[in-house]
Scaffold this active site. Structure first.
Site, PDB file in Angstrom:
ATOM      1  N   LYS A 119       7.173  -4.799   4.767  1.00 59.13           N
ATOM      2  CA  LYS A 119       6.403  -5.656   5.658  1.00 59.13           C
ATOM      3  C   LYS A 119       7.164  -6.953   5.933  1.00 59.13           C
ATOM      4  CE  LYS A 119       2.558  -3.215   6.124  1.00 59.13           C
ATOM      5  NZ  LYS A 119       2.000  -2.788   7.424  1.00 59.13           N
ATOM      6  N   GLU A 157       9.329  -1.611  13.149  1.00 60.42           N
ATOM      7  CA  GLU A 157       8.052  -1.203  13.740  1.00 60.42           C
ATOM      8  C   GLU A 157       7.305  -2.402  14.303  1.00 60.42           C
ATOM      9  OE1 GLU A 157       3.874   0.731  12.009  1.00 60.42           O
ATOM     10  OE2 GLU A 157       5.772   1.076  10.967  1.00 60.42           O
ATOM     11  N   ASP A 175       3.492   1.010  17.017  1.00 57.55           N
ATOM     12  CA  ASP A 175       2.308   1.417  16.267  1.00 57.55           C
ATOM     13  C   ASP A 175       1.047   0.928  16.970  1.00 57.55           C
ATOM     14  OD1 ASP A 175       0.232   1.873  14.493  1.00 57.55           O
ATOM     15  OD2 ASP A 175       1.025   0.608  12.907  1.00 57.55           O
ATOM     16  N   LYS A 188      -1.501   7.350  14.113  1.00 61.80           N
ATOM     17  CA  LYS A 188      -2.496   7.245  13.044  1.00 61.80           C
ATOM     18  C   LYS A 188      -3.764   7.952  13.503  1.00 61.80           C
ATOM     19  CE  LYS A 188      -0.748   2.888  11.168  1.00 61.80           C
ATOM     20  NZ  LYS A 188      -0.962   1.416  11.092  1.00 61.80           N
ATOM     21  N   ASP A 248       8.332  -3.213   8.991  1.00 63.03           N
ATOM     22  CA  ASP A 248       7.129  -3.278   9.820  1.00 63.03           C
ATOM     23  C   ASP A 248       6.794  -4.742  10.059  1.00 63.03           C
ATOM     24  OD1 ASP A 248       4.741  -3.044  11.125  1.00 63.03           O
ATOM     25  OD2 ASP A 248       3.676  -2.040   9.495  1.00 63.03           O
TER      26      ASP A 248
END
Length: 243
Positions: A49, A103, A129, A153, A77
């Site tokens: 992250k 991401e 995403d 997702k 991400d």
């Protein structure tokens, strides 16, 4: 039909390699956690992250790469945290440490900005995403050439059927997919892993959120051996509940 879902979706293999997520703390603490996950838990792909301060993020990637060595795959991400300029600076800095993908650099609505970053930087794959909620978003991202990878997702797009549509659109445009997750039980994770196992164009799995549950009423679905998840060859998802 008495078949596991991954076979009903067209798959033949039932083994999926999964990544593990490292949250944002100090760069030193993130590097220590990365080393633990690799050396003790056996993970070979780390999702890190980032997105608050690109200079701090670059420093964190340096320490993490030093901690885990050259063979471990790293992806980042940013969770919509960068501007276009800071994303370009971040990606240029990440290149030295072998980051393979970043991401969602930008706010979900800015696919044009993502397309610009992708063309400007090169060498690191761009993943979307939060920008991808359904097949229409996937088609727009492909049309703009805004991504190399789409993160699907099931909780975001509405289940396996729209997820398969997103993957089909991506595959037709030469874009690969990853299946990610929200905070989900082992049931939803099994569904996501089934899609990964079924579709060759879904090349990555980020299905680790069930590990955060202190107690889980769901059993079955798959067997975990370090970062290798093996789906059970039982009808449906092979899940049992203990409420």
């Amino acid at each position: 039909m008495g078949q596991p879902v991954y076979k009903l979706l067209g798959g033949c293999g039932n083994v999926v390699q999964n990544d593990i997520t490292i949250g944002i703390t100090s760069p030193e603490a993130m590097a220590a956690e990365a080393k633990r996950l690799v050396c003790t838990e056996g993970y070979r792909i780390l999702k890190i992250k980032a997105g608050i301060d690109y200079k701090e993020d670059i420093h964190a990637m340096k320490l993490i790469r030093e901690a885990v060595g050259p063979a471990v795959r790293l992806r980042v991400d940013a969770n919509q945290g960068y501007s276009v300029s800071s994303a370009v600076c971040a990606l240029e800095g990440f290149k030295e440490y072998g980051i393979e993908a970043v991401e969602q650099c930008l706010p979900h609505w800015d696919m044009e900005g993502s397309a610009y970053i992708r063309k400007k930087t090169g060498g690191i794959q761009i993943m979307l995403d939060e920008s991808i909620h359904g097949p229409v978003d996937a088609a727009r991202a492909c049309r703009l050439e805004a991504a190399d990878i789409l993160n699907i997702k099931l909780m975001k797009c509405g289940g396996l059927y729209p997820a398969a549509k997103i993957n089909a659109i991506a595959e037709a445009n030469g874009v690969t997919c990853m299946v990610g997750c929200m905070l989900e039980t082992k049931l939803a994770i099994t569904a996501g892993l089934s899609l990964v196992a079924a579709k060759k164009n879904v090349t990555e799995a980020d299905c680790d959120s069930f590990l955060y549950y202190k107690e889980n009423p769901v059993e079955g679905g798959f067997i975990q051996d370090k970062d290798t998840f093996t789906l059970l060859d039982e009808p449906g998802f092979g899940i049992t509940f203990h409420m």
